[in-house]
Design an enzyme around this catalytic site. Structure first.
Site, PDB file in Angstrom:
ATOM      1  N   TYR A   1       0.829  -1.205   0.000  1.00  0.00           N
ATOM      2  CA  TYR A   1       0.000   0.000   0.000  1.00  0.00           C
ATOM      3  C   TYR A   1       0.864   1.256   0.000  1.00  0.00           C
ATOM      4  O   TYR A   1       1.875   1.337   0.709  1.00  0.00           O
ATOM      5  CB  TYR A   1      -0.932   0.015   1.210  1.00  0.00           C
TER       6      TYR A   1
ATOM      7  N   PRO B   1     -16.314  -1.915  -0.476  1.00  0.00           N
ATOM      8  CA  PRO B   1     -17.754  -2.091  -0.250  1.00  0.00           C
ATOM      9  C   PRO B   1     -18.614  -1.066  -0.993  1.00  0.00           C
ATOM     10  O   PRO B   1     -19.821  -1.279  -1.143  1.00  0.00           O
ATOM     11  CB  PRO B   1     -17.892  -1.931   1.267  1.00  0.00           C
TER      12      PRO B   1
ATOM     13  N   ALA C   1     -17.692  -0.142  -4.121  1.00  0.00           N
ATOM     14  CA  ALA C   1     -17.252  -0.333  -5.512  1.00  0.00           C
ATOM     15  C   ALA C   1     -16.312   0.783  -5.957  1.00  0.00           C
ATOM     16  O   ALA C   1     -16.439   1.329  -7.049  1.00  0.00           O
ATOM     17  CB  ALA C   1     -18.451  -0.423  -6.446  1.00  0.00           C
ATOM     18  N   GLY C   2     -15.360   1.106  -5.083  1.00  0.00           N
ATOM     19  CA  GLY C   2     -14.384   2.134  -5.427  1.00  0.00           C
ATOM     20  C   GLY C   2     -14.993   3.505  -5.610  1.00  0.00           C
ATOM     21  O   GLY C   2     -14.440   4.347  -6.329  1.00  0.00           O
ATOM     22  N   GLY C   3     -16.143   3.765  -4.973  1.00  0.00           N
ATOM     23  CA  GLY C   3     -16.820   5.062  -5.097  1.00  0.00           C
ATOM     24  C   GLY C   3     -17.841   5.116  -6.219  1.00  0.00           C
ATOM     25  O   GLY C   3     -18.582   6.102  -6.332  1.00  0.00           O
TER      26      GLY C   3
ATOM     27  N   PHE D   1     -21.538   6.093  -5.640  1.00  0.00           N
ATOM     28  CA  PHE D   1     -21.920   7.484  -5.380  1.00  0.00           C
ATOM     29  C   PHE D   1     -21.653   8.415  -6.552  1.00  0.00           C
ATOM     30  O   PHE D   1     -22.345   9.414  -6.725  1.00  0.00           O
ATOM     31  CB  PHE D   1     -21.179   7.998  -4.140  1.00  0.00           C
ATOM     32  N   THR D   2     -20.644   8.106  -7.353  1.00  0.00           N
ATOM     33  CA  THR D   2     -20.250   9.035  -8.425  1.00  0.00           C
ATOM     34  C   THR D   2     -20.188   8.386  -9.799  1.00  0.00           C
ATOM     35  O   THR D   2     -19.974   9.090 -10.789  1.00  0.00           O
ATOM     36  CB  THR D   2     -18.876   9.660  -8.121  1.00  0.00           C
TER      37      THR D   2
END
Length: 304
Positions: A55, A212, A214-216, A219-220
Site C-alpha cells: 500500500y 464495499p 465499488a471504489g466510489g 456514489f459518483t
C-alpha cells in the site's frame, strides 16, 4: 461496537467494520494527525486496522508506524491486519515486473519488513494478498507455521482466494485460516453466487469485504449499473427519511452487514465525519424485501 468472533479460535475477533489504510499516504496527514485519526477510530470501536506491504507504494506501513510510535500503548487496543504476496515492479521491491510471490523466502522477508516498518513485534492477522499460480502449498504452509511459532504472526488468512484455493492451502496447514478478504458490494455481488461466501460460512471463515462502495462508483459512477443502484438507494433513503449524502452509504453497508456470513466491510476514508456517519449502518436493519430490492438493482435483473 459489535464484533465478529472467530468460530475457529476463541481468542480471535475483528471489529464489525474495519479501517482500511490503503490510502493513508494520500491523505497527507502529519504523524500527529494520523495518530488522532487512529484514536478516534479506536474510541468508536473500530479496532481492526487493515494494511498491506504494497500500500502507498510500500510506504503506508511506515506511515502507520510513525504515528503509532507517538503513542505505542494504542497497539494493545488494535488488531493489525497486513498482507503480502504481491510484488510491484520498482526500486522498493526490486522486482522487474508485477508478479505474485508466495515463496517461503519472500513471505518471511515481507512479514519481517512489515513488522519493522510498523514498529510492532507481531501482526494479529497475516493475509496472503492474492493467490499465486506458482504456490508451493507445502513450502508456504511451512513458513507460515514457523512465523506463528516465532510469535511474528498471530493468525493466518487469505485474500481474493477462491474456495478451492483456500482448501488447497488449508490442507497443508495444522492451523486454521480464519479470514478471506474478498471484493463484495452492490456492484460486485458475484461472491453471493459463486461459492465464496458459502465457503466462508461452511468453514466458519470471516469474510472481510474490500471495496464495499465499488471504489466510489456507488456514489459518483456514471455508468448504467451505478446509476441504477444509486437510484434504488436514493428511493430507499426517502422511504426511511434518510439524507442522501449519508443514507446511501449507510444502506449500502447495511446490505453487506445483513449477510449471515458476518462480513466485515473495510472502509478506507480519511474523513472522520464520514466514518462516523458510516457506522450508523450498524444500527440499521434491512428487511428481506429491501435487501432483495437492492440486489435486483445491483444485478440489473430480478431473481429467477
Amino acid at each position: 461496537m459489535q464484533r465478529v468472533p472467530s468460530s475457529l479460535l476463541s481468542d480471535f475477533s475483528l471489529s464489525r467494520i474495519a479501517f482500511g489504510l490503503w490510502r493513508l499516504t494520500d491523505w497527507n496527514y502529519s504523524p500527529c494527525e494520523r495518530l488522532s485519526l487512529f484514536e478516534q477510530m479506536l474510541d468508536l470501536g473500530v479496532t481492526t486496522f487493515d494494511l498491506a506491504d504494497i500500500y502507498g507504494d510500500y510506504r503506508c506501513e511506515q506511515s502507520f508506524g510513525e504515528a503509532l510510535k507517538l503513542k505505542p500503548e494504542l497497539r494493545a487496543r488494535m488488531e493489525i491486519v497486513s498482507k503480502c504476496s504481491i510484488r510491484l515492479a520498482g526500486a522498493a521491491s526490486g522486482a522487474r515486473i508485477n508478479h505474485y510471490d508466495t515463496s517461503a523466502e519472500h513471505v518471511r522477508g515481507a512479514v519481517e519488513t512489515s513488522l519493522r516498518d510498523m514498529g510492532v513485534e507481531q501482526m494479529d492477522l497475516l493475509l496472503l494478498h492474492r493467490p499465486d499460480p506458482l504456490m508451493d502449498a507445502d513450502a508456504l504452509a511451512g513458513v507460515l507455521e514457523q512465523l506463528v511459532a516465532e510469535g511474528k504472526v498471530k493468525h493466518l488468512g487469505v485474500s481474493n482466494f477462491l474456495p478451492h484455493q483456500v482448501d488447497l492451502l488449508q490442507s497443508r496447514l495444522s492451523l486454521p485460516l480464519v479470514a478471506n478478504q474478498i471484493e463484495v458490494s452492490l456492484l460486485h455481488s458475484q461472491p453471493l453466487f459463486d461459492g465464496q461466501l458459502d465457503h466462508c460460512q461452511q468453514h466458519r471463515i470471516i469474510p472481510m469485504a474490500w471495496s464495499p462502495f465499488a471504489g466510489g462508483r456507488l456514489f459518483t459512477g456514471e455508468d448504467t449499473d451505478s446509476a441504477r443502484v444509486r437510484s434504488a438507494l436514493q428511493a430507499l433513503c426517502k422511504t426511511r427519511g434518510l439524507s442522501e449524502e449519508n443514507g446511501t452509504m449507510q444502506l449500502a453497508l447495511s446490505w453487506l452487514l445483513k449477510h449471515p456470513s458476518q462480513m466485515v466491510p473495510v472502509l478506507g476514508s480519511g474523513n472522520p465525519q464520514r466514518l462516523v456517519a458510516a457506522l450508523a449502518a450498524l444500527e440499521m436493519e434491512l428487511d428481506r424485501e429491501e435487501w432483495f430490492e437492492l440486489l435486483r438493482a445491483g444485478r440489473g435483473r430480478d431473481v429467477d
